[in-house]
Design a protein around this motif. Structure first.
Motif, PDB file in Angstrom:
ATOM      1  N   LYS A 137      64.656  38.609  51.573  1.00  0.00           N
ATOM      2  CA  LYS A 137      64.202  37.222  51.486  1.00  0.00           C
ATOM      3  C   LYS A 137      65.097  36.421  50.540  1.00  0.00           C
ATOM      4  CE  LYS A 137      60.054  34.495  50.730  1.00  0.00           C
ATOM      5  NZ  LYS A 137      58.634  34.524  50.382  1.00  0.00           N
ATOM      6  N   GLU A 138      65.501  37.049  49.422  1.00  0.00           N
ATOM      7  CA  GLU A 138      66.365  36.360  48.458  1.00  0.00           C
ATOM      8  C   GLU A 138      67.727  36.039  49.072  1.00  0.00           C
ATOM      9  OE1 GLU A 138      64.807  39.321  47.637  1.00  0.00           O
ATOM     10  OE2 GLU A 138      63.163  38.355  46.585  1.00  0.00           O
ATOM     11  N   GLU A 139      68.284  36.996  49.816  1.00  0.00           N
ATOM     12  CA  GLU A 139      69.574  36.748  50.478  1.00  0.00           C
ATOM     13  C   GLU A 139      69.451  35.601  51.475  1.00  0.00           C
ATOM     14  OE1 GLU A 139      70.404  40.513  52.221  1.00  0.00           O
ATOM     15  OE2 GLU A 139      71.448  41.282  50.458  1.00  0.00           O
ATOM     16  N   GLY A 140      68.346  35.577  52.193  1.00  0.00           N
ATOM     17  CA  GLY A 140      68.128  34.509  53.167  1.00  0.00           C
ATOM     18  C   GLY A 140      68.010  33.147  52.499  1.00  0.00           C
ATOM     19  N   GLN A 141      67.307  33.098  51.374  1.00  0.00           N
ATOM     20  CA  GLN A 141      67.170  31.822  50.668  1.00  0.00           C
ATOM     21  C   GLN A 141      68.503  31.367  50.094  1.00  0.00           C
ATOM     22  OE1 GLN A 141      64.003  32.578  47.890  1.00  0.00           O
ATOM     23  NE2 GLN A 141      62.404  32.108  49.391  1.00  0.00           N
ATOM     24  N   LYS A 142      69.283  32.312  49.579  1.00  0.00           N
ATOM     25  CA  LYS A 142      70.591  31.958  49.028  1.00  0.00           C
ATOM     26  C   LYS A 142      71.499  31.414  50.133  1.00  0.00           C
ATOM     27  CE  LYS A 142      74.439  33.895  46.444  1.00  0.00           C
ATOM     28  NZ  LYS A 142      75.026  35.109  45.864  1.00  0.00           N
ATOM     29  N   LYS A 143      71.474  32.071  51.254  1.00  0.00           N
ATOM     30  CA  LYS A 143      72.287  31.628  52.394  1.00  0.00           C
ATOM     31  C   LYS A 143      71.823  30.252  52.874  1.00  0.00           C
ATOM     32  CE  LYS A 143      74.067  33.614  56.652  1.00  0.00           C
ATOM     33  NZ  LYS A 143      73.941  34.725  57.597  1.00  0.00           N
ATOM     34  N   LEU A 144      70.519  30.041  52.906  1.00  0.00           N
ATOM     35  CA  LEU A 144      69.970  28.760  53.339  1.00  0.00           C
ATOM     36  C   LEU A 144      70.385  27.636  52.387  1.00  0.00           C
ATOM     37  CD1 LEU A 144      68.112  27.329  55.371  1.00  0.00           C
ATOM     38  CD2 LEU A 144      66.220  27.794  53.824  1.00  0.00           C
TER      39      LEU A 144
END
Length: 134
Positions: A96-103
């Protein structure tokens, strides 16, 4: 040449009995050879079909084992890729953290992704960009 022991056909043609018997024997041998070739070809086709059936059964077993034990044996990315193709949609394997960072990197218009300006950030921008000299 005169026919030895002549034989007449129903249509009225005259043949030598010896020539007719020789012709029938020759044709009989040709038919036996053709039958032997046919039987050999049918046996070869049957063996080929049996091998193909065995290969299909083995492939089905391998496919079953791969599907049954696949996730435990394959990497997360490989499993996600095969699962994506079976579902026809994308499944993310990132946290989830990787996804938020990418977003945040690509979605600059979202309010959560906007940089926060504080007095310190304003002072830093002034230090980095001095006013032009006159």
């Amino acid at each position: 040449t005169p026919a030895v022991d002549p034989v007449a056909s129903p249509s009225g043609h005259i043949y030598s009995r010896e020539a007719v018997v020789a012709y029938l024997l020759t044709k009989n041998k040709e038919l036996k050879n053709a039958r032997a070739k046919y039987d050999a070809q049918m046996e070869a086709d049957q063996q080929k079909q049996t091998l193909e059936d065995q290969d299909k059964k083995e492939q089905a077993i391998v496919t079953f084992i791969h599907k049954d034990q696949g996730p435990a044996q394959s990497s997360t990315q490989a499993h996600a890729t095969s699962y994506n193709t079976s579902l026809k949609r994308k499944i993310s394997t990132e946290t989830k953290e990787e996804g938020q960072k990418k977003l945040k990197q690509i979605s600059y218009w979202l309010s959560e992704a906007q940089p926060q300006y504080t007095n310190e950030s304003k002072e830093e921008s002034i230090r980095k960009n001095p006013p032009p000299q006159r």
